[in-house]
Design a protein around this motif. Structure first.
Motif, PDB file in Angstrom:
ATOM      1  N   PRO A  48      48.660  48.561  41.469  1.00 33.16           N
ATOM      2  CA  PRO A  48      49.035  49.721  40.648  1.00 33.16           C
ATOM      3  C   PRO A  48      50.014  49.423  39.518  1.00 33.16           C
ATOM      4  N   ARG A  86      43.185  50.386  35.044  1.00 33.70           N
ATOM      5  CA  ARG A  86      43.117  49.614  36.280  1.00 33.70           C
ATOM      6  C   ARG A  86      43.437  48.153  36.018  1.00 33.70           C
ATOM      7  N   GLU A 108      56.903  48.697  44.898  1.00 33.97           N
ATOM      8  CA  GLU A 108      55.599  48.592  45.543  1.00 33.97           C
ATOM      9  C   GLU A 108      55.662  49.131  46.972  1.00 33.97           C
ATOM     10  N   THR A 167      53.890  53.899  46.729  1.00 33.46           N
ATOM     11  CA  THR A 167      54.880  53.423  45.778  1.00 33.46           C
ATOM     12  C   THR A 167      56.063  54.392  45.773  1.00 33.46           C
TER      13      THR A 167
END
Length: 217
Positions: free
Chosen positions: A205, A183, A64, A54
């Motif tokens: 993420p 998460r 990303e 990232t």
């Protein structure tokens, strides 16, 4: 010349990694090649533009990794003629690639700075079928009709109902869902009439979605 070489080498390495994952769609890869990622990052980070890491951008946001961005677009299954809604413009890289693959893209971003920067990049590519909105994307884009594809790049605690109502028959929604405090997993929802088929894809993420527009940036 150095930047052009970095672009060629970075894209070639990305293609090899994607093909190892089974991603070889020519239209998708062509759209990525036509959208140089170094144009979406700060100059001192250009060497990382095609990496899987990232990359920080303005407003405390991030871009990303190249592999994830392409993997998400591939899972969205965008076709010519589709209307696409993107929630979270960010750098505008995925926005631009989506614009090359579809009929129209509407992208919402809560940070005005990111909207301004992304618009300048899109203009430089001559993409006229992409509309950027500075606004709160937490509820999708009510009042703008339905979309063939929706992609969200900020995580929800559960699948947001407002987005499912904005999908056409056979429409596809990609949205990250929190699975614990730290998460989240990308979920693909496909609509068939009034029924939805859910597929849990892979961890991503993304951060929890922050509603409302940013106050200052």
């Amino acid at each position: 010349m150095k930047t052009a070489m970095l672009e060629r080498e970075g894209f070639a390495a990305l293609v090899l990694r994607l093909r190892a994952e089974g991603i070889s769609d020519l239209d998708l890869l062509t759209a990525v090649e036509q959208t140089p990622r170094s144009r979406f990052v700060a100059p001192h980070l250009a060497e990382h533009a095609y990496s899987s890491r990232t990359i920080p951008i303005e407003c405390g946001a991030f871009m990303e990794g190249a592999d994830l961005a392409v993997r998400l677009i591939e899972r969205l299954r965008v076709k010519p003629g589709h209307r696409v809604l993107e929630v979270g413009t960010g750098s505008g890289f995925m926005t631009a690639v989506l614009g090359r693959l579809s009929e129209r893209v509407v992208s919402i971003e809560r940070y005005r700075t990111l909207v301004t920067d992304a618009q300048a990049r899109l203009d430089s590519f001559g993409l006229r079928n992409v509309i950027l909105r500075h606004g709160d994307g937490a509820g999708g884009l009510p009042g703008e009709g339905t979309f063939d594809r929706i992609i969200v790049t900020a995580a929800f605690p559960a699948m947001p109902r407002a987005f499912t109502e904005q999908l056409v028959h056979n429409g596809v929604l990609l949205a990250p869902i929190m699975i614990d405090e730290d998460r989240c997993i990308m979920v693909r929802l496909t609509r068939t009439g009034s029924r939805f088929e859910r597929e849990d894809l892979f961890e991503v993420p993304y951060l929890p979605l922050t509603p409302r527009v940013a106050a200052f940036l």
